[in-house]
Design an enzyme around this catalytic site. Sequence first.
Site, PDB file in Angstrom:
ATOM      1  N   ASP A 226       0.749  -1.211   0.032  1.00 48.52           N
ATOM      2  CA  ASP A 226      -0.122   0.050  -0.053  1.00 48.52           C
ATOM      3  C   ASP A 226       0.844   1.231   0.005  1.00 48.52           C
ATOM      4  O   ASP A 226       1.930   1.336   0.398  1.00 48.52           O
ATOM      5  CB  ASP A 226      -0.817  -0.151   1.172  1.00 48.52           C
ATOM      6  CG  ASP A 226      -2.168   0.807   1.118  1.00 48.52           C
ATOM      7  OD1 ASP A 226      -2.304   1.444  -0.085  1.00 48.52           O
ATOM      8  OD2 ASP A 226      -2.828   1.184   2.143  1.00 48.52           O
TER       9      ASP A 226
ATOM     10  N   ARG B  36       0.241   7.318  -2.987  1.00 51.59           N
ATOM     11  CA  ARG B  36       0.750   8.655  -1.794  1.00 51.59           C
ATOM     12  C   ARG B  36       2.152   8.813  -2.099  1.00 51.59           C
ATOM     13  O   ARG B  36       2.663  10.132  -2.265  1.00 51.59           O
ATOM     14  CB  ARG B  36       0.596   8.367  -0.445  1.00 51.59           C
ATOM     15  CG  ARG B  36      -0.999   8.662   0.339  1.00 51.59           C
ATOM     16  CD  ARG B  36      -1.282   8.029   1.383  1.00 51.59           C
ATOM     17  NE  ARG B  36      -1.461   6.668   1.088  1.00 51.59           N
ATOM     18  CZ  ARG B  36      -1.274   5.711   1.887  1.00 51.59           C
ATOM     19  NH1 ARG B  36      -1.326   5.997   3.179  1.00 51.59           N
ATOM     20  NH2 ARG B  36      -1.864   4.508   1.796  1.00 51.59           N
TER      21      ARG B  36
ATOM     22  N   HIS C  89       2.819   3.155  -8.825  1.00 54.20           N
ATOM     23  CA  HIS C  89       2.710   1.663  -8.975  1.00 54.20           C
ATOM     24  C   HIS C  89       4.027   1.170  -9.967  1.00 54.20           C
ATOM     25  O   HIS C  89       4.464  -0.241  -9.502  1.00 54.20           O
ATOM     26  CB  HIS C  89       1.530   1.226  -9.941  1.00 54.20           C
ATOM     27  CG  HIS C  89       0.184   1.680  -9.079  1.00 54.20           C
ATOM     28  ND1 HIS C  89      -0.019   1.570  -7.833  1.00 54.20           N
ATOM     29  CD2 HIS C  89      -0.973   2.103  -9.809  1.00 54.20           C
ATOM     30  CE1 HIS C  89      -1.030   1.765  -7.651  1.00 54.20           C
ATOM     31  NE2 HIS C  89      -1.855   2.676  -8.794  1.00 54.20           N
TER      32      HIS C  89
ATOM     33  N   LEU D   7      11.088 -20.648  -3.333  1.00 52.43           N
ATOM     34  CA  LEU D   7       9.965 -19.815  -2.908  1.00 52.43           C
ATOM     35  C   LEU D   7       8.569 -19.873  -3.907  1.00 52.43           C
ATOM     36  O   LEU D   7       8.901 -19.764  -4.954  1.00 52.43           O
ATOM     37  CB  LEU D   7      10.347 -18.544  -3.091  1.00 52.43           C
ATOM     38  CG  LEU D   7       9.192 -17.268  -2.738  1.00 52.43           C
ATOM     39  CD1 LEU D   7       8.887 -17.265  -1.017  1.00 52.43           C
ATOM     40  CD2 LEU D   7       9.631 -15.978  -2.970  1.00 52.43           C
TER      41      LEU D   7
HETATM   42  C1  FPP Z   1      -1.782  -0.064  -3.545  1.00 47.77           C
HETATM   43  O1  FPP Z   1      -1.370   1.297  -3.489  1.00 47.77           O
HETATM   44  C2  FPP Z   1      -1.073  -0.640  -4.568  1.00 47.77           C
HETATM   45  C3  FPP Z   1      -2.027  -1.180  -5.725  1.00 47.77           C
HETATM   46  C4  FPP Z   1      -3.249  -1.212  -5.566  1.00 47.77           C
HETATM   47  C5  FPP Z   1      -1.289  -1.977  -6.792  1.00 47.77           C
HETATM   48  C6  FPP Z   1       0.229  -2.676  -6.470  1.00 47.77           C
HETATM   49  C7  FPP Z   1       0.597  -3.258  -7.703  1.00 47.77           C
HETATM   50  C8  FPP Z   1       1.903  -3.211  -7.739  1.00 47.77           C
HETATM   51  C9  FPP Z   1       3.033  -2.950  -6.838  1.00 47.77           C
HETATM   52  C10 FPP Z   1       2.417  -3.424  -9.164  1.00 47.77           C
HETATM   53  C11 FPP Z   1       3.309  -4.521  -9.501  1.00 47.77           C
HETATM   54  C12 FPP Z   1       2.792  -5.791  -8.918  1.00 47.77           C
HETATM   55  C13 FPP Z   1       3.102  -7.176  -9.385  1.00 47.77           C
HETATM   56  C14 FPP Z   1       2.759  -8.150  -8.418  1.00 47.77           C
HETATM   57  C15 FPP Z   1       3.527  -7.462 -10.879  1.00 47.77           C
HETATM   58  P1  FPP Z   1      -2.436   2.326  -3.846  1.00 47.77           P
HETATM   59  O2  FPP Z   1      -2.517   2.900  -4.985  1.00 47.77           O
HETATM   60  O3  FPP Z   1      -3.951   2.165  -2.968  1.00 47.77           O
HETATM   61  O4  FPP Z   1      -1.757   3.776  -2.930  1.00 47.77           O
HETATM   62  P2  FPP Z   1      -2.490   5.079  -2.097  1.00 47.77           P
HETATM   63  O5  FPP Z   1      -3.149   4.197  -0.842  1.00 47.77           O
HETATM   64  O6  FPP Z   1      -1.226   5.939  -1.383  1.00 47.77           O
HETATM   65  O7  FPP Z   1      -3.319   5.573  -3.226  1.00 47.77           O
END
Ligand code: FPP
Length: 261
Positions: free
Chosen positions: A30, A34, A47, A141
């Site tokens: 998460d 931000r 991301h 893993l």
């Molecule tokens: C949450 O942060 C994150 C996500 C919804 C996406 C996670 C995806 C990745 C890290 C990309 C790569 C992943 C793989 C497995 C290839 P948020 O957008 O909710 O952040 P915020 O709470 O700060 O808005």
Amino acid sequence: MRATERDAEMDLKAQIDRNKLPHHVAVIMDGNGRWAKRKGNVRIFGHQNGVKAVRQITEAAGELGVEYLTLYAFSTENWNRPKGEVDALMGLFVNAIQNETENLLKNNVRLSVIGELSDLPASVLKQLQSAIDYTADNTGLNLVIAVSYSGRWEITSAVKKIVKDVRAGNLDPEHIDDSVFESYLNTSTIPDPELLIRTSGEKRISNFMLWQLAYTELYFTPVLWPDFRKEHFYEAILDFQRRDRRFGRVGDQANTITVNN
Ligand code: FPP
């Protein structure tokens, strides 16, 4: 990375008791949005940088000898984000899986996925399936990506399958217990996580592995996911190793039990 940072990372790694590793670590990644905002950039930039953390933590877990690492990449609720962000995330998944597959093979990592896969665009499904097939014989893993996944979705899907089996006469309702129920979940072949890490300072489960987290130790860190590095992962494992896990029993009893979670 500077030499002093590398020394600090190695020092944390050396403190980890390899005989008391969690078999399964689950992560709610998460804070990407931000992180990007703080840098004056668009959410997808966060991301994109989150992929670096995915690579680092997969490597760290594999090197330590953790057996399962589950990453919550996209929730059922995430489909409600603006279309531009959803499309960009789907594109990012395709690219990340494509770019990382060789690395997974090199590190002996076996890939699998949990979630409502029929909701995914064909391009994502195809890339995922090819990486799953490509890494199927690896013995290190187990990396589990939760995509289009939510705990409630998984539980209601299990209930539907159970009802079908009961109606067909293949399952006696009297025989339904924890282990029968578990066998209907997406994670039926995976042990429950012993440690859940959530980054970005939020202290919520957010519909993740609701059944499986019953006895899981929860670890919350303010670090935003794109900044999460091996040292942070080692800190979480060390914190877990300092905890007293009792599973509803008193301290002395819990020291002698051998449940897998
Ligand atoms: C949450 O942060 C994150 C996500 C919804 C996406 C996670 C995806 C990745 C890290 C990309 C790569 C992943 C793989 C497995 C290839 P948020 O957008 O909710 O952040 P915020 O709470 O700060 O808005």
